[in-house]
Design a protein around this motif. Sequence first.
Motif, PDB file in Angstrom:
ATOM      1  N   GLU A  61       0.837  -1.204   0.000  1.00 18.68           N
ATOM      2  CA  GLU A  61       0.000   0.000   0.000  1.00 18.68           C
ATOM      3  C   GLU A  61       0.875   1.258   0.000  1.00 18.68           C
ATOM      4  O   GLU A  61       0.578   2.238  -0.657  1.00 18.68           O
ATOM      5  N   HIS A  62       1.961   1.235   0.778  1.00 18.94           N
ATOM      6  CA  HIS A  62       2.863   2.385   0.884  1.00 18.94           C
ATOM      7  C   HIS A  62       4.192   2.027   0.225  1.00 18.94           C
ATOM      8  O   HIS A  62       5.001   1.300   0.782  1.00 18.94           O
ATOM      9  N   TYR A  63       4.426   2.538  -0.978  1.00 15.35           N
ATOM     10  CA  TYR A  63       5.622   2.198  -1.738  1.00 15.35           C
ATOM     11  C   TYR A  63       6.913   2.558  -1.010  1.00 15.35           C
ATOM     12  O   TYR A  63       7.931   1.922  -1.206  1.00 15.35           O
ATOM     13  N   LYS A  65       7.736   2.012   1.907  1.00 11.27           N
ATOM     14  CA  LYS A  65       8.098   1.031   2.929  1.00 11.27           C
ATOM     15  C   LYS A  65       8.459  -0.315   2.325  1.00 11.27           C
ATOM     16  O   LYS A  65       8.504  -1.313   3.030  1.00 11.27           O
TER      17      LYS A  65
END
Length: 77
Positions: A61-63, A65
């Motif tokens: 979802e969060h690139y 990370k």
Amino acid sequence: MLFLGGVDECADRVQLSSGTMAPRATVSGELYEEGARVPQPGWRRLTMAEQKVLIAESCPEHYGKAISVIRVPSQLL
């Protein structure tokens, strides 16, 4: 997390080093920033337990990370 972009069998190509160390002042003529770390020798394949923890099955979802490994289309190469 490591997302392999749906590339089958790619997890077998991921390896872990035995840790990190401070680099020499120069490596191949390149200087490192103060505080830099480089991998130590001693690479090995991931265990199945490590694969389950480190490799994402779907796009994160969060690139910021994760690291994604994708196949670049031949027309771009």
